[in-house]
Design an enzyme around this catalytic site. Structure first.
Site: not given
Ligand code: HPA
Length: 267
Positions: A33, A65, A88, A90-91, A118, A206-207, A230, A242
Site C-alpha cells: 500500500s 492494491h 494478505h 486477512y483476506e 506500509a 500486516m504483510s 503513521n 487506510h
Molecule cells: N498497523 C498495521 N498495519 C499498518 C499500519 C499500522 O499502524 N500502518 C500501515 N499499515
C-alpha cells in the site's frame, strides 16, 4: 490447474513468460500500500498483465492494491517483475495465495525479492511519517507459516545484509528496524503496541513476513523496506485509517521510486 502450490506457481510462471516474452527474470518487487505509484521510476514497462490472468491469483480485495504484474527493464538491463498489489492473510483465503507471488517469481528465475509495505512506527526513530526504513529482521505474529512439514528452514538472515548495505550506499540516511506482522485486518490496540515495543518491534504491519519466508525457502535473497505511514496506535492519540496510509504513499512516491530504482540498478 494444479492443486499443488509449487506446480501452480510453475504454471503461472509459464504464462508470465509467454505474455511478457521474457524467459528469465532477475528481481521481483512487491509493492505494498502506498508504494504502487513508485513503480514507474524503476524502468521501462515491457508488459503489464492483470494478476487474475495468471493461474492461482485472485482479484485484489483492498483499495490501493492494484492487482497487476508488470515486466520492467531497468536502465542496467535487469528484468524485473513488479507486483502491483498483493494478497494478505486477512483476506481469509489462507496462506498459499499470500505467497503465490513469490513462488511464481522464483519459478521465473528470480534470485532477489524486494518486499515493500506500509507500516506503523513503534519508536521515535521509526515514527517519521513518509520515511522508508530497511527491515533488519521480523517477528511473525500472524500465527501462520507458508511452510508445512519438516522444512526446518534457517531464518538467521532473512533480510540479506548484502542488500541492506547496497540500499545504504544509495541512501546513507536509511534507518533499520524489526518489522512485526499481525494478521489484521484491524489495526492494533494501544496495549498491543506497548507489548510489541517491549518485544523489540520497530514497525508494525500486516504483510511481508510470509512472503519473506517463502522467498528464503526458494533460495532468493530478500530486501525489505517499510514506508512509515503513521505512528502506531495510541502513540499520538489519533485514530488510524487506510486513506491516510495511501495518502502518505502518494506524497512520497517519487522518493520511494528513486530509491528502489537505484537499488535495483546496483544488484
Ligand atoms: N498497523 C498495521 N498495519 C499498518 C499500519 C499500522 O499502524 N500502518 C500501515 N499499515
Amino acid at each position: 490447474m494444479s492443486n499443488d502450490p509449487y506446480s501452480l506457481a510453475t504454471e503461472a510462471a509459464a504464462v508470465l513468460r509467454r505474455r511478457t516474452g521474457v524467459d528469465d527474470f532477475d528481481v521481483a518487487l512487491v509493492m505494498g500500500s502506498g508504494w504502487v505509484p513508485a513503480a514507474d521510476a524503476i524502468g521501462e514497462t515491457v508488459a503489464e498483465i492483470p494478476v487474475t490472468d495468471l493461474p492461482g491469483f485472485a482479484a485484489p480485495a483492498v483499495a490501493g492494491h492494484a492487482g497487476k504484474v508488470r515486466a520492467v527493464r531497468t536502465s542496467s538491463g535487469r528484468h524485473s517483475l513488479i507486483f502491483l498489489g498483493r494478497t494478505h492473510l486477512y483476506e481469509g483465503r489462507g496462506v498459499e495465495p499470500v505467497v503465490h507471488n513469490i513462488r511464481t517469481a522464483a519459478a521465473t528465475g528470480v534470485r532477489v525479492v524486494v518486499l515493500t509495505n506500509a507500516a506503523g512506527g513503534l519508536r521515535p526513530e521509526t515514527q517519521r511519517v513518509g520515511e522508508p526504513i530497511l527491515i533488519s529482521d521480523h517477528i511473525n505474529m500472524t500465527g501462520a507459516n507458508p511452510l508445512t512439514g519438516s522444512t526446518f528452514l534457517d531464518l538467521t538472515h532473512v533480510y540479506a545484509p548484502r542488500l541492506r548495505a547496497l540500499a545504504r550506499e544509495v541512501d546513507p540516511t536509511l534507518a533499520e528496524g524489526v518489522y512485526v506482522a499481525f494478521r489484521g485486518p484491524t489495526y492494533e490496540t494501544p496495549a498491543e503496541i506497548r507489548m510489541l515495543r517491549t518485544l523489540g518491534g520497530d514497525m508494525i504491519g500486516m504483510s511481508t513476513v510470509l512472503e519473506a519466508i517463502a522467498a528464503r525457502e526458494a533460495g532468493a535473497e530478500v530486501l525489505g523496506v517499510s514506508l512509515v505511514t503513521n505512528p502506531a496506535a495510541g502513540l499520538v492519540g489519533e485514530p488510524l485509517n487506510h486513506e491516510e496510509v495511501l495518502a502518505v504513499g502518494r506524497a512520497t512516491a517519487t522518493r520511494m521510486g528513486d530509491l528502489l530504482g537505484q537499488v535495483v540498478d546496483k544488484l
